[in-house]
Structures are given as structure tokens and as C-alpha cells.
Design an enzyme around this catalytic site. Structure first.
Site, PDB file in Angstrom:
ATOM      1  N   LYS A  74      25.684  43.816  61.898  1.00  0.00           N
ATOM      2  CA  LYS A  74      25.786  45.125  61.218  1.00  0.00           C
ATOM      3  C   LYS A  74      25.088  44.984  59.866  1.00  0.00           C
ATOM      4  CE  LYS A  74      27.814  47.714  58.551  1.00  0.00           C
ATOM      5  NZ  LYS A  74      27.017  48.437  57.525  1.00  0.00           N
ATOM      6  N   GLU A 123      31.445  35.181  52.649  1.00  0.00           N
ATOM      7  CA  GLU A 123      30.484  34.782  51.609  1.00  0.00           C
ATOM      8  C   GLU A 123      30.441  35.935  50.616  1.00  0.00           C
ATOM      9  OE1 GLU A 123      29.288  31.808  52.172  1.00  0.00           O
ATOM     10  OE2 GLU A 123      29.792  31.668  54.285  1.00  0.00           O
ATOM     11  N   CYS A 170      23.916  37.164  44.431  1.00  0.00           N
ATOM     12  CA  CYS A 170      25.320  36.761  44.289  1.00  0.00           C
ATOM     13  C   CYS A 170      25.492  35.550  43.391  1.00  0.00           C
ATOM     14  CB  CYS A 170      25.907  36.468  45.666  1.00  0.00           C
ATOM     15  SG  CYS A 170      24.888  35.330  46.631  1.00  0.00           S
ATOM     16  N   GLU A 174      31.330  41.094  38.208  1.00  0.00           N
ATOM     17  CA  GLU A 174      29.972  40.974  38.741  1.00  0.00           C
ATOM     18  C   GLU A 174      29.257  42.320  38.564  1.00  0.00           C
ATOM     19  OE1 GLU A 174      29.601  40.663  43.049  1.00  0.00           O
ATOM     20  OE2 GLU A 174      28.020  39.179  42.795  1.00  0.00           O
TER      21      GLU A 174
HETATM   22  P1  NAD Z   1      29.736  45.482  50.317  1.00  0.00           P
HETATM   23  O1  NAD Z   1      30.905  44.590  50.430  1.00  0.00           O
HETATM   24  O2  NAD Z   1      29.931  46.840  49.766  1.00  0.00           O
HETATM   25  O3  NAD Z   1      29.037  45.679  51.738  1.00  0.00           O
HETATM   26  C1  NAD Z   1      28.637  44.582  52.517  1.00  0.00           C
HETATM   27  C2  NAD Z   1      28.602  45.006  53.975  1.00  0.00           C
HETATM   28  O4  NAD Z   1      29.932  45.346  54.371  1.00  0.00           O
HETATM   29  C3  NAD Z   1      27.747  46.232  54.266  1.00  0.00           C
HETATM   30  O5  NAD Z   1      27.096  46.062  55.508  1.00  0.00           O
HETATM   31  C4  NAD Z   1      28.781  47.343  54.378  1.00  0.00           C
HETATM   32  O6  NAD Z   1      28.368  48.417  55.189  1.00  0.00           O
HETATM   33  C5  NAD Z   1      29.941  46.609  55.029  1.00  0.00           C
HETATM   34  N1  NAD Z   1      31.255  47.233  54.823  1.00  0.00           N
HETATM   35  C6  NAD Z   1      31.651  48.068  53.837  1.00  0.00           C
HETATM   36  N2  NAD Z   1      32.932  48.456  54.026  1.00  0.00           N
HETATM   37  C7  NAD Z   1      33.357  47.845  55.158  1.00  0.00           C
HETATM   38  C8  NAD Z   1      34.598  47.815  55.856  1.00  0.00           C
HETATM   39  N3  NAD Z   1      35.642  48.512  55.443  1.00  0.00           N
HETATM   40  N4  NAD Z   1      34.687  47.044  56.959  1.00  0.00           N
HETATM   41  C9  NAD Z   1      33.641  46.309  57.388  1.00  0.00           C
HETATM   42  N5  NAD Z   1      32.434  46.307  56.769  1.00  0.00           N
HETATM   43  C10 NAD Z   1      32.295  47.063  55.662  1.00  0.00           C
HETATM   44  O7  NAD Z   1      28.669  44.657  49.458  1.00  0.00           O
HETATM   45  P2  NAD Z   1      27.213  45.098  48.991  1.00  0.00           P
HETATM   46  O8  NAD Z   1      27.336  46.038  47.858  1.00  0.00           O
HETATM   47  O9  NAD Z   1      26.401  45.499  50.176  1.00  0.00           O
HETATM   48  O10 NAD Z   1      26.639  43.686  48.504  1.00  0.00           O
HETATM   49  C11 NAD Z   1      26.870  43.160  47.265  1.00  0.00           C
HETATM   50  C12 NAD Z   1      27.912  42.068  47.304  1.00  0.00           C
HETATM   51  O11 NAD Z   1      27.553  41.044  48.236  1.00  0.00           O
HETATM   52  C13 NAD Z   1      28.032  41.369  45.970  1.00  0.00           C
HETATM   53  O12 NAD Z   1      29.378  41.138  45.658  1.00  0.00           O
HETATM   54  C14 NAD Z   1      27.311  40.053  46.223  1.00  0.00           C
HETATM   55  O13 NAD Z   1      27.655  39.030  45.324  1.00  0.00           O
HETATM   56  C15 NAD Z   1      27.685  39.767  47.622  1.00  0.00           C
HETATM   57  N6  NAD Z   1      26.786  38.772  48.240  1.00  0.00           N
HETATM   58  C16 NAD Z   1      27.258  37.515  48.508  1.00  0.00           C
HETATM   59  C17 NAD Z   1      26.403  36.545  49.057  1.00  0.00           C
HETATM   60  C18 NAD Z   1      26.874  35.131  49.344  1.00  0.00           C
HETATM   61  O14 NAD Z   1      26.172  34.416  50.058  1.00  0.00           O
HETATM   62  N7  NAD Z   1      28.012  34.699  48.829  1.00  0.00           N
HETATM   63  C19 NAD Z   1      25.078  36.878  49.344  1.00  0.00           C
HETATM   64  C20 NAD Z   1      24.637  38.172  49.063  1.00  0.00           C
HETATM   65  C21 NAD Z   1      25.503  39.115  48.519  1.00  0.00           C
END
Ligand code: NAD
Length: 497
Positions: free
Chosen positions: A191, A266, A300, A399
Site C-alpha cells: 500500500k 519503521e 526520518c 519531528e
Molecule cells: P503516515 O504515518 O501518515 O502514513 C504512512 C502510510 O500509512 C501511508 O501509506 C498512509 O496512507 C498509511 N496510513 C495512514 N493511516 C493509516 C491507518 N489508519 N492504517 C493503516 N495505514 C495508514 O506517515 P507519512 O506522513 O506518510 O510519512 C512520514 C513519516 O514516516 C515520518 O514520521 C517519517 O519519519 C516516517 N518514516 C520513517 C522511516 C523509517 O525507516 N524509520 C522512513 C521514512 C519515513
């Protein structure tokens, strides 16, 4: 679909002109009239790139069923590791052949500068090769030392594995995530983030063209709260991997917990760079400005807290201001651009909101930042910004996910370590010093999954990348240790004859 094309490749235009974007399940497009539609736009211009069909819970179920069927019937799971290795090698070659197309789709959808997007595509191909090459070397069975018994542990793939990804590194994270799962013989359901559906959907089609059996890689597009939640809660998954925010990570973890599906999370970070007074200040400042502007700060593990030893603090700050002011903010396909837009209006407001709140809570504004104008483009641009002051400030604690660094001076090693660990996160930090023994000491005491010395944001394949505390759980990605997660282990024991 969009009609304007600023230096877009013909193949990218063809892909965008293909009508409302369908997801990809069991080797075929899925989704059509009657399904709800969402839109993805170019963050550099605000223009519509594509309407996209959103998958509902039934369609998510179809994707998991397709992955299970492919696992049971396509022979993918039972291929000799060397044959799977050859298939993944072919897939990696196809990715490289389409590198320009994939990179441009990634760049226009995320706002990522084109050469960085090309690097992410290469990283995806490299990940596929790394785990493909490792698979034949992972013994399908390991003998165990057991008194009076002949015992061994067999390694087998699990079955359908779910993956939910964010928008900041779509293809790179797909590579880190699915390469070990596929190399072990599992099948996957991905997804992508709703802001960046293009490249992953294109990739799924490319995989089938490259010979990966239908149903081994399935992609379902849609909002997190519906499509993502349906995938996370699906009882047919054998493993789940989520990359994104800690808030959503908790929801995904809860849903998987109810089904007793093992989950990797992650999550976000608030990394520190600890700069001692023996460094080359000009070089180190350049590197750290490069770190916070890389991918427009939407990384991140970026260094967003810069802790600088007092004797060089003023010089460091002056150089940082000068370098940040010179950052060329622009459209992501423009070759002269150093920093593109953030991903959407919401993210832009988030960055500007943190600058405002940080100021209100008493942070010193060292470099104002704020909205950036790019002539002729109505995108979501911001300037790099620098704040300074107490680490209790909201901008130092939370963040931001944008090109905003927070400065604070420190006196000695102990104080630097205490300040670094003054966070709920624990993803990655760096230490900068010419004193190798001191750098090593500090690297070990900073509480996070990764400590870099005299570098930041480096991810050699084979080195695990993972978070602790609010930054994640489940062992991380990117190494042979994490490869183990994608094998189901069976202990086989019989009495010695
Ligand atoms: P997000 O958590 O808003 O969304 C991530 C994914 O989760 C998207 O595909 C979104 O559609 C999905 N999602 C949202 N609500 C959901 C739910 N209720 N159930 C299941 N899936 C759902 O994050 P974002 O804004 O897309 O990304 C930014 C975040 O990701 C930051 O916190 C960043 O640090 C983190 N990140 C971490 C890593 C790592 O390797 N640790 C890498 C990249 C990004």
C-alpha cells in the site's frame, strides 16, 4: 489526467495519459467506475498528475487472496533459491532499464529532485540484487547440536506479507522492504502513500513484464484510514511491515496484534548531529546543511538537532546561515535545483506551523525560513530555516519533517550525550570529530538504531537500519539479520539411530 509536460519523458506522459490509475492485483489492473477516486498532484506545480482509484476492504481482500494463491500455486515459494535469485536479477535489470522513467515518475509525484530520485531507483535495484544473491547462501536448513537427537532447523517462506509505505522515499523503501521478503519466497501486498502512488504501481506492472509470476507483487492504492487500515487488519497476512509516523504505527501495531501477525514498525525520528570543536568547520557545516536540505528535510533519520561545542559555535552558525541562504530552491526536474518542494500543502503548513510555534515558545530565529517563491510555479516550496535555544522547545522535540534545523551549544562529551538522548525518538544520530576514540565512545552511547561518525544518512547494504523507542520496533531492514524475519523456521528432531 494532466496535459502539461515540462521535460517529461514520452513514456511518463503515456503512463499519465492512461486514464484513472488502477491498482495492480494478480498481475492485472484492478479498480474502475464505481470506485471512489482520489488525486495525486505534482508538488512542484500543484498540477493534477492523475486520478487514482481507491481500493476498498473487498479489493484489499482480493489482493491478499491473490498473494496467497500465488504463494500456493505459482511455484515462487518452492523455486530453488538460485532460480528465484535469477528471477530477481532479471527484475533488477528491468528496473535499471526503466531507471529514467521510474525516476521521473518518482520526482514529479514526490517533489524529489530528479538526480536523487534516480539514486533511489538504483538503490531499489541494488536491494533486489543484494537479497537475491544472499538467498542461495542462506542454508534452507541448519544443523542443530542436540544430545542424542538428529536435529535441524528448516527455513521456509511465510506466505503473503503486507507493506505500508510513506511518501518520502517510495521506491527506495519498497526495495528495502520487499527485496528480502521476495528473495525468501514470500509474496507481497504493497500500500503506497496516497500522495505517491505512481512509481510503485508502474513497478508492479514492470515486475510481471520482467517475469515475476502474477500475484507475487500486488499494489493497492488508497487512503490510509480505509485501504491501509483494511490491509493492516487483514487476518490472511503472515507478516506486516509499516513505515511511517509513530501515530499510525501504533494503529497498525494494534491491528496486527489482534491477529497475532508479527509486525515491523519503521517510524519517525529527531536525530542529532554532535559536532566537536576539532572538526573542519566549513566542511562539517556544508555536510549538515546538505543533510537537512536533502529531500527537503523529509527524511526520518535526518540530523534536525545540531549540537555544537561552544568554542566553534559562532563560526558554525555563521557558516550554516551563509550556506543555507545559498540553497537553490526550485522545481524538482530543473537540473540546477538543490532542494525541491515539500510533498503537499498540508506538509508545507506543518513546517510553517512549527516555525511559528517554535518562535512562540521562545526559540531564537537564526534564519527565518518560511515560504519560498519559485517563478512560474505554484508548488509547495519552503526555505531552509534555523532555530536555536532550549531543547524543551516544541521545534526541538517534535519531528518537523522539513528543512528546519535546531541549534544548541554544548560544553563537553557528557553534556552532548545527555542532550542527544533527550528525545522520545531513537532512529539515528551522528558524531563529528577528528578524535576517533572519542567519536567511537559517543557513537555507542547515543541511544538509537544507528550512529554515524563523520557522515550522516548513509545506508550501506548489509548494515541493519532500525529504530528504538518511538522510532520503531521489529528488527529493522537492510541486512542479513533482518532477512531472517522473512523465513519461517521449523525445528525438525528425530532420535539418533
Ligand atoms: P503516515 O504515518 O501518515 O502514513 C504512512 C502510510 O500509512 C501511508 O501509506 C498512509 O496512507 C498509511 N496510513 C495512514 N493511516 C493509516 C491507518 N489508519 N492504517 C493503516 N495505514 C495508514 O506517515 P507519512 O506522513 O506518510 O510519512 C512520514 C513519516 O514516516 C515520518 O514520521 C517519517 O519519519 C516516517 N518514516 C520513517 C522511516 C523509517 O525507516 N524509520 C522512513 C521514512 C519515513
Amino acid at each position: 489526467m494532466a496535459t502539461s509536460s515540462e521535460s517529461r519523458l514520452a513514456e511518463v506522459e503515456d503512463f499519465l495519459a492512461g486514464g484513472t490509475l488502477q491498482s495492480f492485483v494478480a498481475g492485472r489492473p484492478i479498480g474502475g467506475s464505481g470506485d471512489p477516486v482520489f488525486q495525486t498532484v505534482d508538488p512542484g506545480t500543484g498540477e493534477l498528475l492523475a486520478d487514482v482509484y481507491a481500493m476498498d476492504a473487498d479489493q484489499v481482500d482480493q489482493a491478499v487472496t491473490a498473494a496467497r494463491r500465488a504463494f500456493e500455486t505459482s511455484a515462487w515459494a518452492t523455486l530453488a533459491p538460485a532460480e528465484r535469485c535469477a528471477a530477481l536479477e532479471e527484475f533488477a535489470r528491468a528496473v535499471e532499464q526503466k531507471k529514467n522513467v521510474l525516476a521521473q515518475l518518482e520526482a514529479i509525484d514526490c517533489g524529489k529532485v530528479l538526480w536523487q530520485a534516480a539514486g533511489d531507483v538504483q538503490n531499489l535495484a541494488d536491494s533486489l540484487r543484494y537479497f537475491a544473491d544472499a538467498a542461495p547462501r542462506t542454508e534452507p536448513q541448519s544443523p542443530l547440536a542436540a544430545d542424542g537427537f538428529d536435529a535441524y532447523q528448516a527455513r521456509l517462506p511465510w506466505g503473503p506479507c503486507g507493506f505500508i509505505f510513506p511518501w518520502n522515499f517510495p521506491l527506495l523503501l519498497v526495495g528495502w522492504g520487499i527485496a528480502p521478503a521476495l528473495a525468501a519466497g514470500n509474496t507481497v501486498i504493497i500500500k503506497p502513500a496516497e500522495d505517491t502512488p505512481l512509481s510503485t504501481t508502474y513497478l508492479a506492472r514492470l515486475a510481471v513484464e520482467a517475469g515475476i509470476p502474477e500475484g507475487v507483487i500486488n499494489v493497492i492504492n488508497g487512503p490510509g484510514a480505509t485501504t491501509g487500515a483494511a490491509l493492516a487488519a487483514h487476518p490472511g497476512l503472515k507478516r506486516m511491515s509499516f513505515t511511517g509516523s509513530p501515530e499510525v504505527g501504533r494503529l497498525v501495531g494494534e491491528a496486527c496484534g489482534r491477529n497475532l501477525v508479527p509486525v515491523k514498525l519503521e517510524l519517525g525520528g529527531k536525530g542529532a548531529a554532535v559536532v566537536f570543536d576539532d572538526v573542519d568547520v566549513a566542511k562539517t557545516t556544508d555536510e549538515l546543511v546538505g543533510t537537512i536540505t536533502f529531500n527537503t528535510g523529509q527524511v526520518c533519520c535526518t540530523a534536525s538537532r545540531w549540537l555544537v561545542q561552544r568554542p566553534i559555535y559562532n563560526e558554525f552558525v555563521e557558516r550554516a546561515i551563509e550556506r543555507m541562504k545559498r540553497t537553490r530552491v526550485g522545481y524538482q526536474l530543473d537540473e540546477s535545483t538543490e532542494m525541491g518542494p515539500v510533498v503537499n500543502q498540508k506538509q508545507r503548513s506543518r513546517v510553517l506551523g512549527y516555525l511559528q510555534r517554535g518562535k512562540q515558545e521562545g526559540a531564537e530565529v537564526v534564519l527565518e525560513g518560511g515560504p519560498a517563491e519559485v517563478p512560474g510555479k505554484k508548488g509547495f516550496y519552503v526555505k531552509p530555516a534555523l532555530l536555536a535555544g532550549s531543547l524543551e522547545n516544541v521545534a526541538a522535540r517534535e519531528e518537523i519533517f522539513g528543512p528546519v534545523a535546531y541549534l544548541a551549544p554544548f560544553a563537553d562529551e557528557e553534556e552532548a550525550i545527555a542532550m542527544t538522548n533527550q528525545t522520545d525518538y531513537g532512529l539515528a544520530n551522528s558524531v563529528w570529530s577528528e578524535d576517533a576514540a572519542r567519536a567511537d565512545r559517543v557513537a555507542r552511547r547515543m541511544v538509537a538504531g544507528s550512529s554515524w561518525i563523520n557522515c550522516h544518512n548513509v545506508f550501506p547494504l548489509g548494515v541493519p537500519f532500525s529504530g528504538v523507542n518511538q522510532s520503531g520496533l521489529g528488527g529493522g531492514v537492510n541486512s542479513l539479520e533482518t532477512f531472517e524475519d522473512y523465513w519461517r523456521k521449523v525445528s525438525v528432531v528425530r532420535p539418533l539411530q
